[in-house]
Design an enzyme around this catalytic site. Structure first.
Site, PDB file in Angstrom:
ATOM      1  N   TYR A   1      20.548  21.562  20.287  1.00  0.00           N
ATOM      2  CA  TYR A   1      20.334  22.230  19.010  1.00  0.00           C
ATOM      3  C   TYR A   1      21.667  22.707  18.430  1.00  0.00           C
ATOM      4  O   TYR A   1      22.560  23.140  19.158  1.00  0.00           O
ATOM      5  CB  TYR A   1      19.400  23.434  19.177  1.00  0.00           C
TER       6      TYR A   1
ATOM      7  N   ASN B   1       8.797  18.347  30.449  1.00  0.00           N
ATOM      8  CA  ASN B   1       9.691  18.760  29.370  1.00  0.00           C
ATOM      9  C   ASN B   1      10.567  19.903  29.848  1.00  0.00           C
ATOM     10  O   ASN B   1      10.068  20.866  30.429  1.00  0.00           O
ATOM     11  CB  ASN B   1       8.879  19.231  28.153  1.00  0.00           C
ATOM     12  N   GLU B   2      11.852  19.797  29.612  1.00  0.00           N
ATOM     13  CA  GLU B   2      12.805  20.861  29.962  1.00  0.00           C
ATOM     14  C   GLU B   2      12.493  21.440  31.338  1.00  0.00           C
ATOM     15  O   GLU B   2      12.412  22.661  31.518  1.00  0.00           O
ATOM     16  CB  GLU B   2      12.826  21.941  28.872  1.00  0.00           C
TER      17      GLU B   2
ATOM     18  N   GLU C   1      14.625  16.355  21.045  1.00  0.00           N
ATOM     19  CA  GLU C   1      14.710  17.659  20.374  1.00  0.00           C
ATOM     20  C   GLU C   1      16.127  17.826  19.851  1.00  0.00           C
ATOM     21  O   GLU C   1      17.076  17.859  20.640  1.00  0.00           O
ATOM     22  CB  GLU C   1      14.344  18.817  21.317  1.00  0.00           C
TER      23      GLU C   1
ATOM     24  N   GLU D   1       4.847  20.826  17.865  1.00  0.00           N
ATOM     25  CA  GLU D   1       4.471  21.637  19.024  1.00  0.00           C
ATOM     26  C   GLU D   1       3.466  22.693  18.590  1.00  0.00           C
ATOM     27  O   GLU D   1       3.431  23.101  17.424  1.00  0.00           O
ATOM     28  CB  GLU D   1       5.721  22.302  19.616  1.00  0.00           C
TER      29      GLU D   1
ATOM     30  N   GLN E   1      11.369  20.916  13.892  1.00  0.00           N
ATOM     31  CA  GLN E   1      10.075  20.285  14.108  1.00  0.00           C
ATOM     32  C   GLN E   1       9.492  19.841  12.769  1.00  0.00           C
ATOM     33  O   GLN E   1      10.117  20.031  11.728  1.00  0.00           O
ATOM     34  CB  GLN E   1       9.137  21.242  14.825  1.00  0.00           C
TER      35      GLN E   1
END
Length: 494
Positions: A240, A172-173, A297, A25, A346
């Site tokens: 996460y 995204n999201e 992610e 990103e 990432q």
């Protein structure tokens, strides 16, 4: 002695190599300094891409890379990142640190990076602040080879041949930074936007991915599958591993005790519950599992390193991160009937990165070594396996002591990956085969104290070594796996 049973006669699902993907990103020093330094940099590069990083990623076997975000994707307007670099629009990266984004790394640069690495491309489009036309023209710009305004513009910008877009994320999201949408609203928007992500050529079909849930939002999955399931190839999931009690206090990446270690690993194991529960919802609408669960992610998220920009999400990487990686990769393998791609967050210098850079220096993290050790699973077939485990941990933070998966490649080679999550106990392992006899075994090990990590002054504190403890014994394989270690075995059968 723990017995690991492997049944080569009961093959399961294919382990897509894309399960070992990554995410890049426009955030902190991931793109700039980490991957791209520009053609005029004194750091050795090819067309602006760092030679050392590209070489390491090729060696790791990176299969697919997601770009440009992340939250940045729903602010990204692709036309800002094409054409002569001196005339590209400069913007402020409002999500990540408030720094100036000069758009010197855009579509052509991303495609060049993937060409050098030899990996597939995963583009994330802008639904949050972009238009249907903008997304449609981006796809045309990248993939159309006939006479059209966008194809002509691509040719004008130096690339006559069309690019290949393997995967395309429609937003995204969108439940958060991508527009704060309700599931019902986004489902309709997804149906509209994906209509114009066109497949211009039958032999280059774009795999369309809908924005899926945030962690345990099961209603989002149900709504998306019900309203838009037939229009998607994949549905994303973000989760996460955050050991701290709040997002403001997530915990240190390097300064942690045994309790925090087990909290982190327990939270990593929550991934399996998410896969099972979201997968069960998807099964109701898609019993043949045509829609892939795309975990694009995942990884650890700690407090940033002291003295660094809080918006850059730069964190160190220890043996604890290696254990989190081993847990997740084994889980993805085990559930590869539904999980079709995963992208750790990432790639470089951000969150659970596989590589860290500092100027001309580069180091490989413990997580990098785990990915490389697991490379034999890519495009292999999962085999039935089971392992007797016991609970370890502290108080409510109990986890299995061992995690494993086994696969068979096309050439017949078996890859067995096993992690010992205990901090103080080594375990003797006996691997027994329901059919066939092992005739040769070789291995690699990664081990160290839970806080062990590599620095630019000591870049090889944590590194892999040959594992020579595995021996053939009357049709079985016996070895002892040390505490806090990951072992990968390659087995030839007869």
């Amino acid at each position: 002695m723990a017995k690991l049973y492997v049944n080569p006669g009961n093959p399961k699902s294919k382990i897509n190599r894309e399960l070992y993907g990554n995410f890049s990103e426009h955030l902190g020093r991931c793109i700039y300094e980490g991957l791209y330094v520009g053609e005029d940099s004194p750091i050795p590069n090819t067309n602006g891409m760092r030679n050392d990083v590209v070489s390491a990623l090729k060696e790791m076997g990176l299969p697919v890379l997601r770009w440009p975000g992340g939250c940045f994707a729903d602010e990204y307007h692709w036309m800002d990142g094409i054409g002569p670099k001196e005339s590209r629009k400069k913007i402020v990266n409002t999500h990540w640190g408030g720094v100036v984004e000069d758009n010197s790394f855009g579509t052509h640069e991303f495609m060049e990076l993937c060409r050098q690495i030899g990996c597939k491309t995963y583009i994330n489009g802008n639904v949050g602040s972009g238009t249907v036309r903008e997304m449609s023209e981006w796809v045309e710009y990248m993939t159309f080879s006939g006479v059209s305004p966008m194809a002509d513009l691509r040719t004008k910008n130096g690339h006559e041949e069309p690019y290949t877009v393997n995967y395309f994320g429609v937003g995204n999201e969108n439940w958060g930074c991508g527009g704060n949408m309700r599931a019902e609203y986004y489902a309709d928007e997804y149906r509209r936007y994906q209509t114009y992500v066109r497949n211009y050529y039958n032999d280059k079909k774009i795999y369309k991915i809908a924005c899926g849930p945030n962690s345990g939002d099961f209603n989002w999955t149900d709504t998306l599958m019900k309203v838009a399931g037939r229009y998607m190839d994949g549905l994303s999931l973000h989760y996460y591993t955050v050991p701290g009690d709040t997002w403001e206090h997530k915990g240190s990446a390097t300064e942690f005790d045994e309790k925090e270690y087990f909290v982190t690993l327990r939270k990593a194991y929550y991934m399996e519950e998410l896969i099972l529960r979201h997968g069960a919802i998807m099964d109701r609408y898609d019993p043949k599992k045509k829609v892939g669960l795309i975990i694009d992610e995942w990884g650890t998220w700690f407090d940033v390193e002291p003295g660094t920009n809080p918006g850059f999400l730069y964190q160190q990487n220890t043996m604890r991160d290696a254990m989190v990686a081993a847990i997740n990769l084994n889980l993805f393998n085990k559930h590869s009937d539904r999980v079709k791609m995963a992208n750790i967050a990432q790639l470089v210098n951000v969150l659970q990165a596989v590589i860290l850079t500092e100027g001309e220096k580069m180091l490989l993290t413990p997580t990098y070594h785990v990915f490389k050790m697991f490379r034999g699973h890519q495009d292999a077939t999962l085999l039935e396996s089971s392992l007797a485990t016991e609970e370890i941990g502290m108080e409510k933070d109990k986890i299995p002591n061992l995690t494993e998966s086994v696969s068979r490649a096309e050439d017949g080679t078996l890859t067995l990956t096993l992690a010992n999550l205990s901090l103080d106990t080594a375990y003797p392992i006996e691997t027994v085969f329901a059919e066939g006899t092992p005739e040769c075994v070789s291995g690699t090990i990664l081990t160290g104290a839970m806080n062990a990590h590599n620095t630019f002054d000591a870049p090889e504190t944590v590194r892999t070594a040959d594992f020579t403890e595995a021996v053939l014994d009357n049709g079985a394989i016996r070895f002892t796996i040390p505490a806090c270690s990951v072992v990968s075995l390659h087995i030839n059968m007869k």
